[in-house]
Design an enzyme around this catalytic site. Structure first.
Site, PDB file in Angstrom:
ATOM      1  N   TYR A  49     104.850   0.758 -44.456  1.00 48.54           N
ATOM      2  CA  TYR A  49     103.483   0.608 -43.939  1.00 48.54           C
ATOM      3  C   TYR A  49     102.434   0.773 -45.040  1.00 48.54           C
ATOM      4  O   TYR A  49     101.374   0.142 -44.984  1.00 48.54           O
ATOM      5  CB  TYR A  49     103.241   1.554 -42.751  1.00 48.54           C
ATOM      6  N   GLN A  64      98.067  -8.245 -30.679  1.00 49.17           N
ATOM      7  CA  GLN A  64      99.316  -7.561 -31.030  1.00 49.17           C
ATOM      8  C   GLN A  64      99.271  -7.147 -32.499  1.00 49.17           C
ATOM      9  O   GLN A  64     100.155  -6.455 -32.979  1.00 49.17           O
ATOM     10  CB  GLN A  64     100.507  -8.499 -30.809  1.00 49.17           C
ATOM     11  N   ASN A  65      98.248  -7.627 -33.199  1.00 48.59           N
ATOM     12  CA  ASN A  65      98.189  -7.369 -34.639  1.00 48.59           C
ATOM     13  C   ASN A  65      97.729  -5.947 -34.935  1.00 48.59           C
ATOM     14  O   ASN A  65      96.894  -5.389 -34.220  1.00 48.59           O
ATOM     15  CB  ASN A  65      97.235  -8.366 -35.318  1.00 48.59           C
ATOM     16  N   VAL A  66      98.253  -5.417 -36.029  1.00 48.33           N
ATOM     17  CA  VAL A  66      97.849  -4.072 -36.436  1.00 48.33           C
ATOM     18  C   VAL A  66      96.817  -4.139 -37.566  1.00 48.33           C
ATOM     19  O   VAL A  66      96.333  -3.111 -38.032  1.00 48.33           O
ATOM     20  CB  VAL A  66      99.078  -3.217 -36.853  1.00 48.33           C
ATOM     21  N   ASP A  67      96.481  -5.360 -37.989  1.00 52.84           N
ATOM     22  CA  ASP A  67      95.435  -5.484 -39.014  1.00 52.84           C
ATOM     23  C   ASP A  67      94.056  -5.282 -38.377  1.00 52.84           C
ATOM     24  O   ASP A  67      93.932  -5.191 -37.151  1.00 52.84           O
ATOM     25  CB  ASP A  67      95.539  -6.839 -39.754  1.00 52.84           C
ATOM     26  N   HIS A 106      99.636  -2.874 -30.346  1.00 54.80           N
ATOM     27  CA  HIS A 106     100.728  -2.315 -31.152  1.00 54.80           C
ATOM     28  C   HIS A 106     100.256  -1.340 -32.234  1.00 54.80           C
ATOM     29  O   HIS A 106     100.981  -1.071 -33.176  1.00 54.80           O
ATOM     30  CB  HIS A 106     101.536  -3.458 -31.782  1.00 54.80           C
ATOM     31  N   GLY A 126      98.555 -17.988 -32.022  1.00 53.10           N
ATOM     32  CA  GLY A 126      99.489 -17.535 -33.047  1.00 53.10           C
ATOM     33  C   GLY A 126     100.426 -16.417 -32.654  1.00 53.10           C
ATOM     34  O   GLY A 126     100.564 -15.446 -33.388  1.00 53.10           O
ATOM     35  N   SER A 167     104.487 -15.817 -30.963  1.00 53.43           N
ATOM     36  CA  SER A 167     105.724 -16.436 -30.478  1.00 53.43           C
ATOM     37  C   SER A 167     105.997 -16.025 -29.030  1.00 53.43           C
ATOM     38  O   SER A 167     106.911 -16.539 -28.405  1.00 53.43           O
ATOM     39  CB  SER A 167     106.903 -16.018 -31.370  1.00 53.43           C
TER      40      SER A 167
HETATM   41  P1  OAD Z   1     105.667 -13.815 -34.584  1.00 50.43           P
HETATM   42  O1  OAD Z   1     106.005 -13.781 -36.036  1.00 50.43           O
HETATM   43  O2  OAD Z   1     106.753 -13.578 -33.628  1.00 50.43           O
HETATM   44  O3  OAD Z   1     105.024 -15.222 -34.216  1.00 50.43           O
HETATM   45  C1  OAD Z   1     104.012 -15.764 -35.027  1.00 50.43           C
HETATM   46  C2  OAD Z   1     103.513 -17.030 -34.376  1.00 50.43           C
HETATM   47  O4  OAD Z   1     102.427 -17.498 -35.167  1.00 50.43           O
HETATM   48  C3  OAD Z   1     104.548 -18.155 -34.317  1.00 50.43           C
HETATM   49  O5  OAD Z   1     104.574 -18.711 -33.001  1.00 50.43           O
HETATM   50  C4  OAD Z   1     104.050 -19.160 -35.354  1.00 50.43           C
HETATM   51  O6  OAD Z   1     104.322 -20.506 -34.994  1.00 50.43           O
HETATM   52  C5  OAD Z   1     102.555 -18.892 -35.322  1.00 50.43           C
HETATM   53  N1  OAD Z   1     101.839 -19.273 -36.553  1.00 50.43           N
HETATM   54  C6  OAD Z   1     102.280 -19.274 -37.821  1.00 50.43           C
HETATM   55  N2  OAD Z   1     101.308 -19.667 -38.665  1.00 50.43           N
HETATM   56  C7  OAD Z   1     100.211 -19.920 -37.885  1.00 50.43           C
HETATM   57  C8  OAD Z   1      98.879 -20.351 -38.164  1.00 50.43           C
HETATM   58  N3  OAD Z   1      98.464 -20.610 -39.389  1.00 50.43           N
HETATM   59  N4  OAD Z   1      98.033 -20.488 -37.117  1.00 50.43           N
HETATM   60  C9  OAD Z   1      98.438 -20.234 -35.835  1.00 50.43           C
HETATM   61  N5  OAD Z   1      99.681 -19.829 -35.536  1.00 50.43           N
HETATM   62  C10 OAD Z   1     100.557 -19.672 -36.541  1.00 50.43           C
HETATM   63  O7  OAD Z   1     104.438 -12.806 -34.384  1.00 50.43           O
HETATM   64  P2  OAD Z   1     103.907 -12.147 -33.036  1.00 50.43           P
HETATM   65  O8  OAD Z   1     104.134 -13.031 -31.874  1.00 50.43           O
HETATM   66  O9  OAD Z   1     102.537 -11.669 -33.296  1.00 50.43           O
HETATM   67  O10 OAD Z   1     105.246  -5.877 -33.234  1.00 50.43           O
HETATM   68  O11 OAD Z   1     104.874 -10.901 -32.933  1.00 50.43           O
HETATM   69  C11 OAD Z   1     104.727  -9.990 -31.900  1.00 50.43           C
HETATM   70  C12 OAD Z   1     105.129  -8.614 -32.355  1.00 50.43           C
HETATM   71  O12 OAD Z   1     106.438  -8.673 -32.932  1.00 50.43           O
HETATM   72  C13 OAD Z   1     104.281  -8.033 -33.441  1.00 50.43           C
HETATM   73  O13 OAD Z   1     103.082  -7.444 -32.964  1.00 50.43           O
HETATM   74  C14 OAD Z   1     105.165  -7.026 -34.080  1.00 50.43           C
HETATM   75  C15 OAD Z   1     106.461  -7.815 -34.104  1.00 50.43           C
HETATM   76  O14 OAD Z   1     107.614  -7.079 -34.054  1.00 50.43           O
HETATM   77  C16 OAD Z   1     105.456  -4.665 -33.762  1.00 50.43           C
HETATM   78  O15 OAD Z   1     105.591  -4.473 -34.959  1.00 50.43           O
HETATM   79  C17 OAD Z   1     105.488  -3.564 -32.763  1.00 50.43           C
END
Ligand code: OAD
Length: 246
Positions: A63, A96-99, A114, A180, A182
């Site tokens: 982190y 869901q972002n921590v930023d 998160h 953005g 998944s």
């Molecule tokens: P993911 O990495 O699972 O998904 C990222 C999504 O962003 C994907 O669907 C990509 O297609 C999309 N993406 C990539 N580049 C992009 C761009 N330039 N513009 C728009 N979309 C884009 O990330 P999250 O869904 O946020 O939790 O993940 C959810 C959680 O899983 C996070 O909060 C984290 C992780 O484990 C914890 O750490 C507790």
């Protein structure tokens, strides 16, 4: 009624669900894309209570590195467009972002599901939360009760304290924008089930698949920095037209 309150009551509420993809073009890695964080690290080893119990230094380092990176990047056009949207809508961001890129771009209503990378919390009392001024949190940094501080992050296997607050916000949405994510991690991924079926929903993600079983969903397969400002512009124009119509 004073003008500010009146405006607030006639403004529609837009709820925005954001994931790692909105910050990708700022230079922050997503989790599951190629080069994503969970392709480089096993989350069990750096983002779980078991990892913290077993090897706290490793977890701290993980982190600390992410916090250092966060301090070196800036919000992008998608973050700023959401701030712009507040001119005509009540905008409630659930991330869901921590930023802290939504905060730094000026959005005013942000709920972190998160946790927050730039905060630490006491291992003895979850309500003792502190800002971290620089990038480094160390073993030996204590809360006011003398207990070790840990990253203020919801790790795998931990409950998501804000999830029911988020569900209540989604329930009251007039419009929903998903950017953005998944939608693979629960309970966050289940939030859409609380959305009013009549509310228009927009999903912006270059890899979005048409398999989502959600009513009134329009998908834009675009990167956030292209898709979000475009959608925001359209929504702002539609708000002006709605106000002008008799
Ligand atoms: P993911 O990495 O699972 O998904 C990222 C999504 O962003 C994907 O669907 C990509 O297609 C999309 N993406 C990539 N580049 C992009 C761009 N330039 N513009 C728009 N979309 C884009 O990330 P999250 O869904 O946020 O939790 O993940 C959810 C959680 O899983 C996070 O909060 C984290 C992780 O484990 C914890 O750490 C507790």
């Amino acid at each position: 009624m004073v003008r500010g309150n009146l405006l607030a009551t006639i403004m529609k509420t837009i709820v925005v669900l954001t994931g790692a993809g909105i910050s990708a073009e700022s230079g922050i890695s997503t989790f599951r894309d190629n080069n994503g964080l969970w392709r480089q690290y096993r989350f069990e080893e750096v983002a779980s209570p078991e990892a913290w119990a077993r090897e706290p230094e490793l977890v701290m380092d993980f982190y600390n590195m992410r916090r250092k990176q966060l301090l070196a990047v800036k919000p992008n056009a998608a973050h700023f467009a959401l701030e712009e949207l507040e001119k005509k809508f009540r905008v409630r961001i659930i991330t869901q972002n921590v930023d802290d890129l939504h905060e730094r771009s000026g959005s005013s209503d942000i709920l972190h599901l998160h946790g927050e990378l730039r905060k630490a919390r006491s291992t003895a009392d979850k309500d003792l939360v502190y800002d971290i001024s620089g990038w480094e949190l160390k073993l030996g940094d204590f809360c006011e009760k003398g207990s070790q501080l840990r990253p203020h992050i919801v790790w795998f296997g931990e409950t998501v304290p804000n999830i029911m607050v988020a569900a209540g916000i989604v329930r009251k949405a007039d419009i929903i924008i998903i950017i953005g994510t998944s939608l693979k991690v629960y309970p966050a991924a289940g939030l859409l089930q609380y959305a009013p079926s009549s509310a228009p929903k927009y999903l912006i993600d270059p890899e979005a698949t048409p398999e989502y079983q959600v009513r009134n969903l329009q998908i834009f397969r675009e990167k956030a920095c292209i898709g979000v400002p475009k959608l925001v512009k359209e929504l702002l124009i539609s708000a002006v037209q709605t106000h002008q119509s008799p």
